[in-house]
Design an enzyme around this catalytic site. Structure first.
Site, short mmCIF file in Angstrom:
data_model
loop_
_atom_site.label_atom_id
_atom_site.label_comp_id
_atom_site.label_asym_id
_atom_site.label_seq_id
_atom_site.Cartn_x
_atom_site.Cartn_y
_atom_site.Cartn_z
N GLU A 166 34.98 33.99 20.48
CA GLU A 166 34.51 32.63 20.74
C GLU A 166 34.46 31.81 19.47
O GLU A 166 34.75 30.60 19.47
CB GLU A 166 33.14 32.64 21.42
CG GLU A 166 32.78 31.34 22.08
CD GLU A 166 33.71 30.96 23.21
OE1 GLU A 166 33.71 29.76 23.59
OE2 GLU A 166 34.45 31.83 23.71
N SER A 180 40.47 31.09 27.83
CA SER A 180 41.02 31.94 26.79
C SER A 180 42.55 31.84 26.79
O SER A 180 43.09 30.76 26.58
CB SER A 180 40.53 33.38 27.00
OG SER A 180 40.88 34.19 25.91
N ARG A 203 36.44 28.43 19.04
CA ARG A 203 35.73 27.21 18.62
C ARG A 203 36.49 26.52 17.48
O ARG A 203 36.72 25.30 17.52
CB ARG A 203 34.31 27.57 18.19
CG ARG A 203 33.48 26.41 17.65
CD ARG A 203 33.18 25.35 18.72
NE ARG A 203 32.05 24.52 18.33
CZ ARG A 203 30.80 24.67 18.77
NH1 ARG A 203 30.52 25.62 19.64
NH2 ARG A 203 29.85 23.86 18.36
N HIS A 209 32.48 34.67 24.44
CA HIS A 209 33.73 34.69 25.20
C HIS A 209 33.49 35.49 26.50
O HIS A 209 33.86 36.66 26.59
CB HIS A 209 34.80 35.37 24.35
CG HIS A 209 36.17 34.80 24.51
ND1 HIS A 209 36.51 33.52 24.15
CD2 HIS A 209 37.33 35.36 24.98
CE1 HIS A 209 37.80 33.31 24.37
NE2 HIS A 209 38.32 34.42 24.88
#
Length: 599
Positions: A274, A164, A278, A305
């Site tokens: 997420e 992250s 992506r 995530h």
């Protein structure tokens, strides 16, 4: 068995490491250096490294290379692992929420885990925000590597990976510092920071994660610092860096909580983050492909995530990381045999072996995932692990004055602590006090008083030299114990300790203690020192009476039992001499003569 060294074997020397422990350069004001070291296990250590850029110590934990103990002269490549947005101040998520410590136990790389940096993006901020002025890039690229190369057996072969926020930072650090990193990996990172809506998403994240203003980080959106910290725009700077990127799809996977909506997780924030990761990762990879820069990209069909997926990617990317860092991906066949094998098989917590047997003082040792097993004909075969194993390694293990273990670790009668005996002393541990070595004269005196069940309680710090006089001191829960060759080992406590401290401890005219504290009338107490005594009672407080004419004159009156009672001041100068006050009078010394005055 609790082994105590005899008086003839006592030494005031500190536990001086002989092998395996780095020689620390003294910390200097304004210079990056290690200020404090805490060994958490035999190959996990916490360092507090002073950062001149941030003007504060930063905790950095290291998972030391597999052969750290077996090859004490070897140096190892560095793998920097960066945390996510909600990084905590006590431990990296890679060891708290993932299983990095066990995974890297058989890998020959020094894993470096910065602790803290919530919502920082591991970057240099333009301005302070929320009371903090982050300068993480300077710390991670200039200050920390120099310290680790100098003091902690780390080479200039480096890689960086993160999840992250840490994934974003991994690519930025590699791109913005050409030649610094040979490998960079991003798991669910935000790799396009200037595309439509992304600055606003990052601002929301740093505000939500730590109460920060992103304008203090990179200025207003659209400004030059945002562009200077966008991996997408810096992609051409990553040529020659071995890269690995990954992300999930946002769809629920096997590790995710379910929701009423098919294929979606109940963790809505994790799903949204997420999906964002992506999209940005795909854009970043497309840019690299246009530049003909190789990258390994893994787009998973599910996953949100969250840590289970990042732990998985850590494992999946290791082969590529190992190749880039020039180390083998797996461990050699370590094998088990002899006395060590029987102990290893009986002690389930050790895990699998990670090295073959190698010499250790007058015996041999073998390293395992969670500890070490030592063997010699004289001492037998014993496992050492956990915090006790960390402290043992930190002082030099079998090559230190502790020597080899004499038994396995065991619990103590109070149900609170644990201990392990060695040839030259013991290590005691509780959750509150940590793992501390006790040895020599201090150990002998502590034993006479009843060990941890006596008045001193458990040790709370390592033995240390007294700074200006030839002796040592060790702190216990209920007062420190001082030792010198001339005076022996004695504890000082309570109000008497407070007074002794105010006077300068052993550097004061009192010198070292020569006896333990003893009771007096009216609930009073006193302790004897080389240069006098300290007396305390509830009504008079604690005061020193130094050896000399005042003490002699007071003694002639019967000390505290005489007509003057307890002292109520230290001695002080008066015209032509010195004076000390007592409860019911005072003593003056002038021209070499004592005068006792009652009231």
């Amino acid at each position: 068995m609790r082994r105590i060294l005899g008086i003839a074997a006592m030494t005031a020397a500190l536990l001086a490491p002989a092998v395996a422990v780095p020689a620390q350069a003294p910390a200097q004001a304004g210079v990056a250096g290690v200020q404090r070291v805490e060994w958490l296990s035999d190959r996990r250590v916490a360092l507090w490294v002073f950062s001149p850029a941030m003007n504060m110590p930063i905790q950095v934990q290291m998972l030391l290379a597999r052969d750290w103990n077996a090859a004490p002269d070897a140096k190892f490549p560095m793998l920097l692992m960066l945390d996510g947005l909600r990084a905590t101040e006590d431990e990296s998520g890679w060891t708290k929420d993932a299983d990095a410590e066990v995974f890297y136990a058989d890998k020959n790389v020094n894993v470096v885990l910065p602790v803290g940096g919530v919502a920082s993006f591991y970057t240099d901020w333009l301005e302070p925000s929320n009371g903090v002025h982050y300068q993480w890039e300077t710390f991670l690229t200039e200050e920390l590597p120099a310290v680790l190369e100098r003091d902690w057996r780390t080479t200039d072969v480096r890689g960086v990976q993160g999840l992250s926020m840490g994934g974003t930072a991994a690519m930025n650090l590699a791109a913005r510092n050409p030649g610094l990193m040979r490998y960079a990996a991003s798991y669910s990172g935000l790799l396009t920071t200037t595309t439509l809506g992304m600055p606003q998403a990052i601002d929301f994240a740093v505000r939500d994660g730590g109460g920060f203003d992103s304008a203090a980080m990179w200025g207003p959106p659209g400004g030059p610092e945002w562009e200077a910290h966008d991996p997408y725009l810096l992609a051409d700077k990553l040529k020659g860096v071995s890269m690995y990127v990954s992300s999930g799809s946002g769809l629920a996977g096997a590790e995710d909580p379910t929701s009423p909506v098919p294929l979606l997780s109940g963790n809505w924030a994790g799903t949204g983050l997420e999906i964002l990761a992506r999209l940005s990762t795909e854009n970043f990879v497309t840019k690299l492909e246009k530049l003909a820069i190789p990258v390994t990209a893994n787009y998973r069909p599910s996953g949100i995530h969250s840590w289970p997926y990042w732990d998985f990617e850590m494992r999946q990317s290791w082969t590529q990381a190992a190749s880039a860092l020039g180390t083998e991906p797996g461990a050699p066949n370590c094998g088990l045999g002899g006395a060590i094998a029987s102990v290893a098989q009986a002690v389930g917590w050790l895990g699998t072996c990670v090295t073959a047997e190698y010499p250790a003082a007058h015996g041999v040792v073998q390293d395992f995932q969670h500890g070490r097993v030592f063997h010699s004909a004289a001492t037998g075969t014993h496992a050492v692990g956990g915090r006790i194993g960390g402290t043992y390694t930190g002082v030099g293990a079998a090559y230190s004055p502790l020597g080899l273990p004499l038994e396995g670790e065991r619990g103590l009668p109070d149900g609170r602590g644990r201990m392990q005996s060695f040839e030259g002393g013991a290590i005691y541990w509780t959750p509150q006090t940590g793992a501390q070595v006790v040895r020599g004269a201090i150990f002998e005196e502590w034993a006479k008083q009843g060990y941890e069940g006596g008045p001193a309680g458990y040790p709370v710090a390592a033995e240390a030299r007294t700074p200006s006089r030839d002796g040592v001191v060790q702190s216990f829960e209920h007062g420190p114990m001082f030792y010198s060759a001339a005076t022996g080992a004695h504890r000082v406590q309570g109000f008497i300790l407070d007074k002794y401290a105010a006077m300068g401890f052993e550097n004061s005219p009192l010198g070292f203690p020569v006896a333990g504290e003893a009771p007096l009338k009216d609930l009073g107490r006193y302790s004897r020192f080389e240069g006098g005594n300290i007396y305390w009672s509830p009504l008079s407080g604690a005061w020193a009476v130094r050896n000399g004419q005042i003490a002699d004159a007071w003694g002639a009156q019967g000390f505290e039992n005489g007509r003057l009672g307890y002292p109520v001041s230290d001695e002080f100068t008066v015209p032509g001499g010195i004076q000390q006050n007592f409860q019911t009078g005072f003593i003056v010394v002038k021209d070499g003569k004592s005068e006792v005055h009652g009231v």
